[in-house]
Design an enzyme around this catalytic site. Structure first.
Site, PDB file in Angstrom:
ATOM      1  NE  ARG A 158      94.593  25.920  20.741  1.00  0.00           N
ATOM      2  CZ  ARG A 158      94.512  26.648  19.626  1.00  0.00           C
ATOM      3  NH1 ARG A 158      95.582  27.286  19.153  1.00  0.00           N
ATOM      4  NH2 ARG A 158      93.368  26.768  18.999  1.00  0.00           N
ATOM      5  CG  ASP A 187      92.876  28.575  22.080  1.00  0.00           C
ATOM      6  OD1 ASP A 187      91.749  28.053  21.941  1.00  0.00           O
ATOM      7  OD2 ASP A 187      93.440  29.212  21.180  1.00  0.00           O
ATOM      8  CG  HIS A 258      89.686  30.129  20.259  1.00  0.00           C
ATOM      9  ND1 HIS A 258      90.334  28.986  19.864  1.00  0.00           N
ATOM     10  CD2 HIS A 258      89.212  30.692  19.118  1.00  0.00           C
ATOM     11  CE1 HIS A 258      90.266  28.863  18.532  1.00  0.00           C
ATOM     12  NE2 HIS A 258      89.589  29.881  18.070  1.00  0.00           N
ATOM     13  CG  ASP A 321      90.412  33.473  16.559  1.00  0.00           C
ATOM     14  OD1 ASP A 321      90.363  33.994  17.690  1.00  0.00           O
ATOM     15  OD2 ASP A 321      91.034  32.423  16.305  1.00  0.00           O
ATOM     16  CD  GLU A 322      89.323  29.301  14.281  1.00  0.00           C
ATOM     17  OE1 GLU A 322      89.611  28.686  13.255  1.00  0.00           O
ATOM     18  OE2 GLU A 322      89.936  29.150  15.367  1.00  0.00           O
ATOM     19  CD1 TRP A 387      92.313  35.141  11.366  1.00  0.00           C
ATOM     20  CD2 TRP A 387      92.677  33.070  10.629  1.00  0.00           C
ATOM     21  NE1 TRP A 387      91.197  34.403  11.638  1.00  0.00           N
ATOM     22  CE2 TRP A 387      91.387  33.128  11.205  1.00  0.00           C
ATOM     23  CE3 TRP A 387      93.133  31.857  10.104  1.00  0.00           C
ATOM     24  CZ2 TRP A 387      90.544  32.007  11.263  1.00  0.00           C
ATOM     25  CZ3 TRP A 387      92.298  30.760  10.169  1.00  0.00           C
ATOM     26  CH2 TRP A 387      91.018  30.826  10.745  1.00  0.00           C
ATOM     27  CE1 TYR A 412      98.080  32.419  10.876  1.00  0.00           C
ATOM     28  CE2 TYR A 412      96.819  30.398  11.139  1.00  0.00           C
ATOM     29  CZ  TYR A 412      96.950  31.761  11.319  1.00  0.00           C
ATOM     30  OH  TYR A 412      95.925  32.453  11.932  1.00  0.00           O
ATOM     31  CG  PHE A 413     106.275  29.964  10.734  1.00  0.00           C
ATOM     32  CD1 PHE A 413     106.012  30.231   9.392  1.00  0.00           C
ATOM     33  CD2 PHE A 413     107.052  30.875  11.438  1.00  0.00           C
ATOM     34  CE1 PHE A 413     106.509  31.371   8.759  1.00  0.00           C
ATOM     35  CE2 PHE A 413     107.561  32.013  10.825  1.00  0.00           C
ATOM     36  CZ  PHE A 413     107.285  32.263   9.479  1.00  0.00           C
ATOM     37  CD1 TRP A 463      98.443  29.028  14.150  1.00  0.00           C
ATOM     38  CD2 TRP A 463      97.734  29.682  16.172  1.00  0.00           C
ATOM     39  NE1 TRP A 463      97.895  30.288  14.024  1.00  0.00           N
ATOM     40  CE2 TRP A 463      97.455  30.708  15.235  1.00  0.00           C
ATOM     41  CE3 TRP A 463      97.393  29.874  17.500  1.00  0.00           C
ATOM     42  CZ2 TRP A 463      96.843  31.904  15.598  1.00  0.00           C
ATOM     43  CZ3 TRP A 463      96.769  31.069  17.870  1.00  0.00           C
ATOM     44  CH2 TRP A 463      96.497  32.062  16.926  1.00  0.00           C
ATOM     45  CB  THR A 464     102.008  24.903  20.105  1.00  0.00           C
ATOM     46  OG1 THR A 464     101.077  25.353  21.102  1.00  0.00           O
ATOM     47  CG2 THR A 464     103.008  26.000  19.817  1.00  0.00           C
ATOM     48  CD  GLU A 465      96.322  23.813  17.169  1.00  0.00           C
ATOM     49  OE1 GLU A 465      97.437  24.324  16.924  1.00  0.00           O
ATOM     50  OE2 GLU A 465      95.247  24.353  16.834  1.00  0.00           O
TER      51      GLU A 465
HETATM   52  C1  ACM Z   1      93.285  31.760  13.825  1.00  0.00           C
HETATM   53  O1  ACM Z   1      94.093  31.074  13.161  1.00  0.00           O
HETATM   54  N1  ACM Z   1      92.123  31.247  14.199  1.00  0.00           N
HETATM   55  C2  ACM Z   1      93.584  33.124  14.165  1.00  0.00           C
END
Ligand code: ACM
Length: 528
Positions: A158, A187, A258, A321-322, A387, A412-413, A463-465
Site C-alpha cells: 500500500r 496487493d 488482492h 483473504d478477502e 485475523w 492490528y497496529f 497495514w499501510t493504507e
Molecule cells: C486481512 O486483514 N485482510 C488479512
C-alpha cells in the site's frame, strides 16, 4: 517527548534490570558490574561467531572497542548443544564483575542473548554516542521464549518503503526478540516483488496514479503518483541482514484476491482478459480476482519459485483473504472449471485455487501460510493465521493445523493508538491502546481444550493504507510492539510490571530515535 518523571537516560538506574523488554523468564540481580574497556576480549566458541559479530556491530561504533577474540577473553560466548531446556532460542547470561558468560545450545539463542546484553548497555551506547563508562549490571538470566513465531507484518504494497528502512525495522524487531518479519509484498495497490520472467509486475504493477484520501468508499484522491519496487539484490541483502539477527523474512504473495496490480500488468491473468485495469487507487476490498485457467496457476508457480529463491524462509504466505467471488460467478470459464473440478459451484474456486497454490509450495519443501477468515477447512498442510477472531485459529488447530494469532482487535497496529482527538487518520473501526495489545491471549478461551503444540505464536500487523512514511510506521508500531513482544515471549501476564519496565525501556527507544509516547491508558477491553 520524554515523560517529566522519567529518569535522565544517563543516570544509573538501580532497577535497570527490571526494564528488559520482553521480560526474561528468570532474572536475578547480582552484586557488581562488568566494565568493558580497551582490554576486554571476547572468547568466541566455534559456532558463536555470528553472535560475536552482532555484538561487535552494536558495541564497536558506539565505544571504539574492538572486542577481538582471545582464548582467555573474559566475555565468553559459549555454544553447548548439551545444554538442556533452552531449545532453539533460549540462552543463559551471567554478568559478574570479573566476566560475562553468554551461553546457549543453539546459535540463535546466542543472538537473543546479544539483544539482552544490548538492552543492559548504557542508553548512550544505543544512541551511538560515546558512553562515559560501558558497564553491564550484574545479573543472572535464564530465558526461553514461550512461542516460536513472534512476528510483525509490514505492508510495503500500500505504501512502498525503501529497503534501508526495512533494515532498521528488522533491527528493532530483533531488539524486542521478535523473530519473523512478514513482508506483504503484493496487493491491489502495488506489486513490489521483482520476478525476472514477468518484468511488468513491477514496471506496471509497481506504480499507481494516485491514492484515495480517507477510508474505503471515499470519493477523494490525492493526485500524487506512488510507486516503488525492490531488486533481488536488495531483498537478498535484507534476508541476510535479518538472518544475522535471527529474524526470518516470510514473504507474502497473496492469491487469488488482492491482485489488481498483477491484473494491471498482465490482463490475461484475469477473468476478462480483454479488460484493461489500472493499479488500484482505492482502499478496501477489490472485486477483481484471478482467473482460474492453467496459465494463471503456472504464472503464479513461477512467481512463487522466484520468491522462494530469494527468501529461504521455511514459510511462504500465500494470502487467501478477502476473495469476492462475483467475477467467477459470472464467468463461463470459471463456471466450467468449477464443474470440471467437481466443485459445488464457482464460489468453491477460492479454496480450490489456494489448495493448488499451497500444493506447489509444499512440493518445494516449504510450508504455506494462509489467512483464515471463517471457520472453513484450510487447505491441507497450511499454517493458519487468524485475523478476524481467534475462534478461526482454534477451529483450524482442532483440525490439526499450526496457527498464528493475528487478531485485528489486539494486534492490528493500523488502528489508531487511542480515540483521539489529535491522532492522525488511521484505519477506522477500532482504537488499540497499549493495554489492549498487552491483553493478547495465546490460550483458547477458558474451559476449551488446548490444541497442544498447535499455537506457533502471534503476529502484529501494520497495514499501510494510511501510513506513507517510516516515521508514521514507527509512530503506529511503537510502543505497541513492545507489548506484543512481551506477551509472546513470556507466558506470564503482568501489566503493572510491564508498565514499570516500559518506563526504563522508553529511554532506550529514545536513544534509538523510536517514538513511544503513550496515550492515556484505558483498561477497557477490546471492542467486540
Ligand atoms: C486481512 O486483514 N485482510 C488479512
Amino acid at each position: 517527548m520524554p515523560h517529566p518523571s522519567r529518569p535522565h537516560p544517563s543516570r544509573p538506574r538501580p532497577d535497570l534490570a527490571l526494564a528488559l523488554v520482553p521480560r526474561p523468564g528468570r532474572l536475578s540481580s547480582r552484586p557488581g558490574r562488568f566494565r568493558l574497556d580497551t582490554t576486554t576480549r571476547l572468547r568466541v566458541a566455534p559456532g558463536a561467531e555470528r553472535a560475536a559479530d552482532l555484538l561487535r556491530g552494536y558495541l564497536t561504533p558506539a565505544t571504539g572497542l574492538r572486542l577481538d577474540h582471545a582464548d582467555d577473553g573474559t566475555f565468553v560466548l559459549a555454544l553447548d548443544p548439551a545444554l538442556t531446556g533452552l531449545g532453539e532460542e533460549g540462552y543463559g547470561l551471567t554478568v559478574a564483575d570479573h566476566g560475562v558468560l553468554l551461553r546457549a545450545a543453539r546459535p540463535t539463542g546466542l543472538l537473543r542473548g546479544v539483544q539482552t546484553v544490548r538492552q543492559l548497555l548504557p542508553y548512550e551506547a544505543l544512541a551511538g554516542r560515546p558512553a562515559r563508562a560501558i558497564e553491564l549490571p550484574g545479573v543472572e538470566i535464564t530465558d526461553v521464549p514461550a512461542h516460536p513465531w513472534r512476528g510483525m507484518l509490514l505492508d510495503v504494497a500500500r505504501h512502498f518503503q525503501p529497503v534501508s528502512y526495512l533494515h532498521r525495522f528488522v533491527d528493532l524487531l530483533a531488539l524486542h526478540k521478535l523473530n519473523v518479519l512478514q513482508l506483504h509484498l503484493t496487493d491491489d495497490q502495488g506489486w513490489r516483488m521483482p520476478v525476472a520472467a514477468y518484468p511488468r509486475l513491477t514496471e506496471v504493477g509497481g506504480r499507481r496514479a494516485e491514492s484515495m484520501v480517507g477510508p474505503a468508499g471515499s470519493d477523494r484522491f490525492d493526485g500524487r503518483p506512488h510507486g516503488g519496487s525492490y531488486t533481488r539484490a536488495e531483498l537478498a541483502g535484507l534476508v541476510a541482514y535479518a538472518a544475522a539477527r535471527g529474524v526470518t523474512v516470510v514473504p507474502e504473495i497473496g492469491v487469488p484476491g488482492h491482485v489488481r496490480s498483477a491484473l494491471a500488468a498482465y490482463p490475461a491473468l484475469g477473468n476478462r482478459p480483454e479488460r484493461r485495469l489500472d493499479v488500484w487507487t482505492h482502499w478496501g476490498v477489490c472485486a477483481n480476482v484471478l482467473g482460474v485457467g492453467d496459465h494463471v496457476l503456472d504464472f503464479f508457480r513461477t512467481v512463487l519459485d522466484e520468491t522462494m529463491d530469494v527468501f529461504p524462509s521455511p514459510y511462504v504466505h500465500i494470502g487467501g483473504d478477502e476473495v469476492p467471488t462475483v467475477e467467477w460467478e459470472s464467468s463461463p470459464a470459471a463456471i466450467a472449471r468449477a464443474a470440471r473440478e467437481g466443485l459445488a459451484g464457482p464460489r468453491d474456486l477460492h479454496g480450490w485455487f489456494l489448495e493448488r497454490t499451497a500444493d506447489h509450495v509444499l512440493r518445494a519443501g516449504r510450508r504455506p501460510v494462509v489467512w483464515a477468515e471463517d471457520g472453513a477447512a484450510p487447505p491441507p498442510g497450511c499454517t493458519v493465521m487468524s485475523w478476524r477472531t481467534p475462534e478461526h485459529a482454534w477451529a483450524a488447530a482442532r483440525r490439526g493445523h499450526d496457527v498464528v494469532l493475528a487478531d485485528h482487535r489486539r494486534v492490528y497496529f493500523d488502528y489508531a493508538r487511542g480515540p483521539g482527538p489529535g491522532e492522525p487518520p488511521a484505519q477506522p473501526g477500532h482504537s488499540l491502546g497499549l493495554r489492549t495489545v498487552y491483553d493478547l491471549d495465546l490460550l483458547p478461551p477458558h474451559g476449551a481444550p488446548e490444541p497442544a503444540g498447535k499455537v506457533l505464536g502471534a503476529q502484529g500487523q501494520l497495514w499501510t493504507e494510511f501510513v506513507p512514511t517510516p516515521d508514521h510506521v514507527e509512530y503506529l508500531t511503537y510502543p505497541r510492539l513492545c507489548a506484543l513482544a512481551d506477551r509472546v515471549w513470556n507466558p506470564d501476564r503482568d501489566w503493572p510490571g510491564f508498565r514499570a519496565r516500559m518506563d526504563g525501556h522508553r529511554a532506550r527507544l529514545t536513544a534509538l530515535g523510536v517514538p513511544h509516547d503513550t496515550l492515556p491508558d484505558r483498561a477497557a477491553p477490546a471492542p467486540a
